[in-house]
Motif scaffolding. Structure first.
Motif, PDB file in Angstrom:
ATOM      1  N   HIS A 281       0.835  -1.203   0.000  1.00 39.96           N
ATOM      2  CA  HIS A 281       0.000   0.000   0.000  1.00 39.96           C
ATOM      3  C   HIS A 281       0.866   1.248   0.000  1.00 39.96           C
ATOM      4  N   LEU A 282       0.292   2.347  -0.495  1.00 43.23           N
ATOM      5  CA  LEU A 282       0.995   3.627  -0.606  1.00 43.23           C
ATOM      6  C   LEU A 282       0.137   4.728   0.021  1.00 43.23           C
ATOM      7  N   PRO A 283       0.143   4.851   1.340  1.00 47.03           N
ATOM      8  CA  PRO A 283      -0.557   5.984   1.929  1.00 47.03           C
ATOM      9  C   PRO A 283       0.133   7.289   1.542  1.00 47.03           C
ATOM     10  N   VAL A 284      -0.663   8.295   1.172  1.00 50.79           N
ATOM     11  CA  VAL A 284      -0.133   9.568   0.678  1.00 50.79           C
ATOM     12  C   VAL A 284      -0.730  10.716   1.477  1.00 50.79           C
ATOM     13  N   VAL A 285       0.120  11.676   1.842  1.00 51.17           N
ATOM     14  CA  VAL A 285      -0.327  12.912   2.474  1.00 51.17           C
ATOM     15  C   VAL A 285       0.171  14.070   1.605  1.00 51.17           C
TER      16      VAL A 285
END
Length: 484
Positions: A281-285
């Motif tokens: 997964h690639l959580p992005v902020v």
């Protein structure tokens, strides 16, 4: 295994790299701009005929570029929605980019499902103007006839893969691209068809989500086409990032994304929970203000470019003689302050010099991105190394400040089209799996990007003091706004 190709259909051009399937070495490249008309006053169009992507692809591949290639991977611009009718013809030009026309539609959708938290729990993100789900709502509200004719929904890389395969009955996508639509959940691995109906007014056929190492199909000539993915996921695959790595992108706005084993559901909506192109997964902020804060400061100080601003900043010292800039020039998303303005504090006679303001701009920009990084760390994301991307990453002032502020090793990679390289790596993976030479759960081990490695070293304590100075000003100015 031979040679493979990766093509990246970005918002402006198509770039193709042909790589050695075993090592990833780039053997040859092709490039062509998209033949699209620019709107008056510059900028990018919001509507694009997808045929322009095919024309660009053909031009980039001219001259026998793909001779001997055994497999192709496709990366394409994110959030480009291609609405098709029941016969597979485009209903209207593709809706691309961060479409400001859809901002009101995004707010409508948030209210329609019961708020930001409901969306975050449903699909891992809150609708933004760029996302396909929001563009569907805009289409239903402003072009109801076209919305009614829309029977099938594809994104740019889905459509290109489908075209390369000769428009078969089966339409596919990958989990990375699907996770950015606003109607597929990275947490559950399933579509939320009710959200398509909420946005469009009726159901539509959605492409089958296939696994990272699966092939979408084979052309009549025997050329294997891999699943394809969005540009963000392809770039991560091309860089070779894994657990413990984060990527900080310095554009006009900024973003921080990291590799994590599970999807993060964030009720505040600060985290966009994307899937990557490997099964992780690639959580992005995102922050709204990165390089735009530097450009604004350069204009204020009358310096000609960012390199000159960097040179000026290097004449100052850590902490900018007490000057602190909160770079919220366009409002801010992290923290959520959409209607605020930037702040400059610490003005004293000795600090009122151009070099201190220049340094404060660099420190403020990177502290804002450190806030975004803290959002991920606060949710248990392990970050031991940061890849710094964007032209501004080459500036000496950025490289001098970033390691100590972020508190970890910083890697500045040599500029390259990592999205195209990632697409090629995906093609090599699918080819190897089809031949029985690669594990379907492990992408091929390619040579890493050429990079400069920067360590926090003895400057770590100084950097953390600068960060604390910034945090104190942020809390005094916007108390309680930031809750990582």
């Amino acid at each position: 295994m031979g040679i493979v190709a990766g093509l990246d259909s970005s918002p402006d051009f198509t770039r193709i790299v042909v790589c050695d399937a075993d090592t990833g070495a780039v053997l040859r490249q092709g490039y062509a701009p998209h033949p699209v008309e620019r709107p008056e006053g510059g900028g990018r169009p919001s509507d694009v005929d997808p045929q322009a992507w095919l024309l660009s692809l053909g031009e980039a591949a001219a001259g026998g570029l793909l001779e001997g290639v055994q497999a192709i991977g496709v990366s394409a611009q994110p959030n480009a929605l291609v609405p098709l009718d029941a016969q597979g013809a485009t209903v209207r030009p593709a809706l691309v980019g961060g479409d400001r026309r859809a901002q009101v539609a995004g707010a409508d959708l948030v209210d329609g499902l019961g708020g930001r938290q409901a969306w975050a729990e449903a699909v891992g993100c809150v609708p933004q103007a760029a996302q396909p789900v929001t563009k569907l709502r805009w289409l239903a509200r402003t072009e109801p006839d076209n919305a009614q004719r829309t029977a099938l929904l594809l994104q740019a890389h889905d459509w290109l893969v489908w075209q390369l395969l000769g428009r078969p009955t089966r339409r596919t996508t990958d989990r990375g691209g699907a996770s950015g639509t606003g109607y597929w959940s990275a947490a559950t691995g399933a579509y939320r068809t009710d959200l398509v109906e909420l946005a469009l007014g009726h159901q539509a056929v959605l492409p089958e989500v296939i696994g990272p190492s699966e092939a979408a199909g084979t052309t009549p000539e025997g050329l294997l086409i891999s699943a394809g993915t969005g540009e963000t996921m392809a770039a991560a695959l091309g860089l070779g990032i894994g657990p413990g790595d984060a990527v900080v992108s310095l554009g006009a706005s900024g973003s921080v994304m990291a590799v994590h084993p599970e999807a993060l559901v964030d009720s505040t909506g600060m985290i966009t929970s994307l899937a990557d192109a490997t099964g992780m997964h690639l959580p992005v902020v995102t922050t709204l203000n990165a390089v735009r804060a530097l450009r604004g400061t350069a204009e204020l100080l009358g310096v000609p470019d960012l390199r000159s601003l960097s040179d000026l900043a290097m004449k100052s010292t850590p902490g900018s003689h007490g000057l602190v800039m909160l770079p919220y020039l366009e409002g801010e998303r992290t923290p959520s302050l959409p209607h605020t303005a930037g702040t400059l504090t610490g003005l004293r006679r000795e600090s009122m010099k151009p070099e201190h303001l220049a340094r404060a701009a660099f420190e403020g920009m990177l502290c804002g991105l450190a806030d975004a990084l803290d959002v991920l760390r606060g949710r248990g994301v392990d970050v031991r190394r940061i890849f710094l991307l964007g032209a501004a990453a080459e500036l000496p002032a950025v490289q001098a400040v970033a390691p100590a502020l972020f508190g970890v090793q910083v890697v500045v990679v040599q500029p390259a089209d990592y999205a195209a390289i990632g697409a090629a790596r995906q093609a090599a993976w699918a080819l190897g799996v089809s031949q029985g030479t690669l594990d379907p759960h492990t992408p091929p081990a390619w040579q890493g990007a050429v990079a400069q490695v920067l360590e926090p070293g003895e400057e770590l304590a100084v950097g953390q003091a600068v960060r604390q100075q910034y945090v104190s000003v942020r809390e005094q100015t916007h108390p309680g706004a930031f809750r990582p």
